[in-house]
Scaffold this motif. Structure first.
Motif, PDB file in Angstrom:
ATOM      1  N   ALA A  41       6.603  12.477   0.713  1.00 22.22           N
ATOM      2  CA  ALA A  41       6.494  11.429   1.727  1.00 22.22           C
ATOM      3  C   ALA A  41       5.105  11.435   2.360  1.00 22.22           C
ATOM      4  CB  ALA A  41       7.563  11.633   2.802  1.00 22.22           C
ATOM      5  N   PHE A  42       4.558  12.620   2.596  1.00 24.04           N
ATOM      6  CA  PHE A  42       3.220  12.719   3.169  1.00 24.04           C
ATOM      7  C   PHE A  42       2.179  12.114   2.231  1.00 24.04           C
ATOM      8  CE2 PHE A  42      -0.636  15.379   4.041  1.00 24.04           C
ATOM      9  CZ  PHE A  42      -0.936  14.789   5.262  1.00 24.04           C
ATOM     10  N   PHE A  43       2.373  12.305   0.911  1.00 19.80           N
ATOM     11  CA  PHE A  43       1.456  11.715  -0.059  1.00 19.80           C
ATOM     12  C   PHE A  43       1.510  10.189   0.018  1.00 19.80           C
ATOM     13  CE2 PHE A  43       1.208   9.696  -4.267  1.00 19.80           C
ATOM     14  CZ  PHE A  43      -0.118   9.948  -4.590  1.00 19.80           C
ATOM     15  N   GLY A  44       2.732   9.635   0.075  1.00 17.76           N
ATOM     16  CA  GLY A  44       2.867   8.184   0.159  1.00 17.76           C
ATOM     17  C   GLY A  44       2.204   7.625   1.407  1.00 17.76           C
ATOM     18  N   VAL A  45       2.392   8.300   2.543  1.00 21.76           N
ATOM     19  CA  VAL A  45       1.766   7.847   3.787  1.00 21.76           C
ATOM     20  C   VAL A  45       0.246   7.934   3.681  1.00 21.76           C
ATOM     21  CG1 VAL A  45       1.512   8.341   6.240  1.00 21.76           C
ATOM     22  CG2 VAL A  45       3.778   8.435   5.180  1.00 21.76           C
ATOM     23  N   ALA A  46      -0.259   9.014   3.063  1.00 25.60           N
ATOM     24  CA  ALA A  46      -1.706   9.162   2.897  1.00 25.60           C
ATOM     25  C   ALA A  46      -2.275   8.035   2.041  1.00 25.60           C
ATOM     26  CB  ALA A  46      -2.015  10.520   2.265  1.00 25.60           C
ATOM     27  N   MET A  47      -1.526   7.617   1.022  1.00 31.77           N
ATOM     28  CA  MET A  47      -1.978   6.508   0.195  1.00 31.77           C
ATOM     29  C   MET A  47      -2.020   5.212   1.002  1.00 31.77           C
ATOM     30  SD  MET A  47      -2.651   7.634  -2.870  1.00 31.77           S
ATOM     31  CE  MET A  47      -2.623   6.132  -3.811  1.00 31.77           C
ATOM     32  N   MET A  48      -1.022   4.999   1.835  1.00 32.18           N
ATOM     33  CA  MET A  48      -0.971   3.780   2.642  1.00 32.18           C
ATOM     34  C   MET A  48      -2.075   3.747   3.692  1.00 32.18           C
ATOM     35  SD  MET A  48       3.176   3.579   3.148  1.00 32.18           S
ATOM     36  CE  MET A  48       3.129   2.035   4.059  1.00 32.18           C
ATOM     37  N   MET A  49      -2.543   4.912   4.126  1.00 33.21           N
ATOM     38  CA  MET A  49      -3.547   4.971   5.181  1.00 33.21           C
ATOM     39  C   MET A  49      -4.975   4.956   4.647  1.00 33.21           C
ATOM     40  SD  MET A  49      -1.778   7.771   7.730  1.00 33.21           S
ATOM     41  CE  MET A  49      -3.186   7.738   8.843  1.00 33.21           C
ATOM     42  N   GLN A  50      -5.122   4.872   3.332  1.00 35.21           N
ATOM     43  CA  GLN A  50      -6.464   4.840   2.748  1.00 35.21           C
ATOM     44  C   GLN A  50      -7.221   3.615   3.250  1.00 35.21           C
ATOM     45  OE1 GLN A  50      -8.239   6.823   0.249  1.00 35.21           O
ATOM     46  NE2 GLN A  50      -6.765   8.304   0.994  1.00 35.21           N
ATOM     47  N   SER A  51      -8.424   3.830   3.765  1.00 37.83           N
ATOM     48  CA  SER A  51      -9.240   2.711   4.263  1.00 37.83           C
ATOM     49  C   SER A  51     -10.112   2.101   3.177  1.00 37.83           C
ATOM     50  CB  SER A  51     -10.131   3.197   5.414  1.00 37.83           C
ATOM     51  OG  SER A  51     -10.972   4.260   4.977  1.00 37.83           O
ATOM     52  N   GLY A  52     -10.317   2.832   2.096  1.00 36.67           N
ATOM     53  CA  GLY A  52     -11.125   2.325   0.987  1.00 36.67           C
ATOM     54  C   GLY A  52     -10.278   2.142  -0.248  1.00 36.67           C
ATOM     55  N   LEU A  53     -10.767   1.334  -1.166  1.00 40.49           N
ATOM     56  CA  LEU A  53     -10.038   1.041  -2.404  1.00 40.49           C
ATOM     57  C   LEU A  53     -10.278   2.147  -3.417  1.00 40.49           C
ATOM     58  CD1 LEU A  53      -8.274  -1.129  -3.765  1.00 40.49           C
ATOM     59  CD2 LEU A  53     -10.387  -2.136  -4.663  1.00 40.49           C
ATOM     60  N   MET A  54      -9.215   2.664  -3.980  1.00 41.06           N
ATOM     61  CA  MET A  54      -9.325   3.689  -5.001  1.00 41.06           C
ATOM     62  C   MET A  54      -9.814   3.058  -6.306  1.00 41.06           C
ATOM     63  SD  MET A  54      -5.923   5.988  -4.270  1.00 41.06           S
ATOM     64  CE  MET A  54      -6.559   7.306  -5.300  1.00 41.06           C
TER      65      MET A  54
END
Length: 666
Positions: free
Chosen positions: A562-575
């Protein structure tokens, strides 16, 4: 034909047939004709396809000999050592031939002026290290040289297995080249060529090894070795036929194109393969059983007929190999667009697909041949095991078969359906496929208990050789398996892979390189399978964690996931912004919105399989307690509650002793 005579004549038949076919096909297709400009000369025009022919044959001898030795011979025996010697000779020739092809390819591509000066050497060095085509042959040559050394040095089971894996891997760089001689960047073409090259190598190399070893092979073991090779050859034939058909579709787009020189050479190759398949079916069904006959005269007659057919098959294999070498130099009639006109085509070599609508979830297909083979083979071999068990009267739960088949069909849908077709353009689809591969599909495959089925269905060998059952047992009890199947290690790989993959260049590699994509699918499928199996599977494992520990592990994994999913959602830049942000897509969410959706998929949908796993663990724990209680009850019934009566008597004695002590104290 006498086996000893065939030992000397067989390789000669193969090489002569291949060389003559190559020369005739080059002349017919015009691939060796002088070029109007930049002609490298007749030595290169004729020498390059002949060198590639030698590469194909020697690579087959190298890899096929190792595969047959591992599945048909016994380590430590004379025949096993002889197989490694044959493989080492093939690897040595493969090394030299690969170097020759690399050098001739350099001359053919750049037409430099030959000299002994430093400028020519510098040009060749840059070609081998900076140009993709040159690096391909350099890597092939280095890998072949390593295999040459190993086949001289190793003689044990494990070392030979690792050498065989390296030998098969060394064939893959060659598959990055199309039949036209240009680098083929199309994923489907690369996959088809890889399967085709590996299948043909195992088939041809195993046959050559049979011919070479027959005079020194114990006559009593010949039928068993032939049956084992026949099984390997049957699988290889299916792989070669289907992958060759898929490759043909990318070169031949209409029936009338078969009338072109390329089509004519292709038809010759197909005819040779079909005839080899028919010969294989003939001697598998009729002759091998007769060789094992108790009637000596009948067995001798069948043996002569069998080895005569082997000589004919070698000739057909030479024809097919020669045709393949000529096709590598003959331009196909269906040529690809010489340049890419859109950003999506520049990045993916495919046009941008239309918008993903509801109906396209059910009608869009982008078949990945490798995983289509894996799914089909998984279903076929699993059902074959179930049928074999039922025929001998053993039972196998129907629900396990159903779940396994559903898991394989889901794997095919993920790797060949809309997820595969759109994952290069939509990060959210990529994440959905990832979650299904690592969490959804293993929940279907693990209850199928494939290892248990294989150990029960595959016949045990008693002659010291290793078949499928013996290799599975070795894998299950190997030190590596003891480590990776430990629940804590499996959980660490399962969770850690998410962070390492998406926050390093591994993600970028999987997008730009098809080999990286194959690695990604393989890694996440296996890591998910190991994690689920370590917690809920019934297949044999070196260690089983107690149920409370399993639930604690699952809770920790759910939190980290779940923490990984939240970290992905909080990314400010495009991967991988130069990929997902440069597709030129005008439909669907923006790249940043799509990345946010992908993070939500990882956080929400990704937790569902983990929750299901936790429920399964809880149910298994409950049933384990019930089984333990039933065992206790049955034991009490058998002993008339003797343990309970003894326990009550002990309590009574303790009470009497305490009462006596109290009276004495007063």
């Amino acid at each position: 034909m006498n086996p000893r005579a065939l030992r000397a004549a067989g390789p000669a038949i193969l090489i002569v047939a291949a060389a003559l076919t190559t020369i005739a096909a080059l002349a017919y297709g015009g691939a060796a004709d002088p070029l109007a400009t930049g002609d490298p000369g007749p030595f290169v025009r004729w020498g390059l396809p002949m060198a590639k022919l030698l590469v194909n044959v020697s690579a087959a001898v190298m890899a096929g000999s190792l595969v047959l030795a591992l599945f048909a011979l016994k380590a430590g025996d004379r025949e096993f050592d002889g197989a490694l010697d044959v493989s080492s000779i093939g690897a040595a020739v493969f090394t030299v031939a690969s170097g020759a092809v690399g050098f001739l390819t350099f001359l053919d591509s750049f037409n430099p002026e030959l000299s002994a000066g430093p400028e020519f050497g510098a040009q060749l060095g840059r070609f081998l290290t900076e140009v993709e085509l040159g690096r391909t042959w350099l890597m092939t040559m280095i890998a072949a040289a390593v295999v040459t050394i190993l086949t001289f040095a190793v003689r044990s089971w494990t070392a030979t297995l690792l050498t065989a894996i390296l030998a098969l891997v060394s064939l893959i760089p060659m598959a990055t080249q199309g039949h036209s001689g240009e680098l083929a960047s199309h994923d489907a073409t690369v996959t088809a060529l890889s399967l085709h090259v590996v299948g043909a190598a195992v088939w041809l190399g195993g046959l050559v090894l049979l011919v070479v070893l027959r005079p020194v092979l114990d006559a009593r073991r010949v039928p068993d070795v032939l049956r084992r090779y026949s099984s390997i050859a049957l699988v290889a034939f299916v792989v070669v036929a289907l992958s060759g058909f898929a490759r043909t579709l990318s070169a031949i787009s209409a029936w009338e194109q078969l009338a072109t020189p390329y089509g004519g050479i292709l038809c010759l190759k197909v005819a040779a393969l079909v005839l080899m398949g028919l010969l294989g079916a003939w001697y598998r069904r009729l002759l091998i059983g007769r060789i094992d006959s108790a009637n000596a005269a009948r067995a001798a007659k069948a043996g002569r007929a069998f080895w005569t057919l082997i000589a004919v098959e070698l000739a057909f294999m030479g024809i097919a190999s020669g045709a393949a070498a000529a096709l590598a130099r003959t331009p196909p009639p269906a040529t690809e667009t010489p340049y890419s006109s859109t950003p999506a085509e520049v990045l993916t070599d495919e046009p941008l697909p239309p918008e993903l609508t509801f109906d396209r979830w059910f009608t869009t297909w982008d078949v990945d041949l490798l995983w289509a083979f894996v799914a089909a083979a998984g279903i076929v071999f699993y059902l074959a095991g179930v049928i074999r068990m039922r025929r001998r009267g053993d039972r196998w739960p129907v629900y396990r078969t159903v779940l396994w088949v559903l898991g394989m069909l889901t794997l095919f849908w993920v790797t060949s359906g809309p997820v595969n077709a759109y994952q290069d353009y939509l990060f959210s689809l990529h994440m959905l496929g990832h979650m299904l591969l690592t969490m959804g599909i293993p929940l279907l495959l693990v209850p199928g208990a494939p290892i248990t089925l294989a150990l029960r269905a595959i016949e045990k060998r008693d002659d010291g050789t290793r078949g499928g059952r013996e290799w599975i047992m070795w894998a299950v009890h190997s030190p590596f398996a003891r480590v990776v199947t430990h629940p804590l290690v499996a959980a660490g790989i399962f969770v850690g892979s998410l962070w390492v993959f998406y926050f390093t260049d591994l993600f970028r590699w999987s997008l730009y390189d098809h080999l990286g994509h194959v690695w990604m699918v393989t890694h996440f499928l296996i890591s998910g399978f190991l994690f689920v199996m370590s917690l809920t599977g019934i297949d044999p494992l070196p260690y089983r964690m107690p149920y409370p520990g399993r639930l604690v592990t699952l809770i920790a994994v759910m939190a980290m996931h779940a923490f990984f999913g939240v970290a992905m959602m909080m990314q400010s830049g495009l991967m991988v912004a130069e990929w997902f942000g440069a597709m030129g897509r005008t439909w669907g969410p923006t790249p940043m919105e799509d990345q946010y959706i992908g993070g939500g998929v990882a956080w929400s949908i990704g937790e569902i399989p983990t929750l299901i796993t936790a429920i399964v663990v809880a149910v298994q724990w409950s049933r384990s307690d019930e089984r333990q209680q039933r065992r206790s009850d049955r034991h009490a019934d058998r002993t008339d509650d003797a343990e309970l009566e003894a326990y009550n008597a002990r309590l009574a004695r303790i009470a009497e002793r305490d009462e006596a002590a109290d009276k004495a104290a007063r």
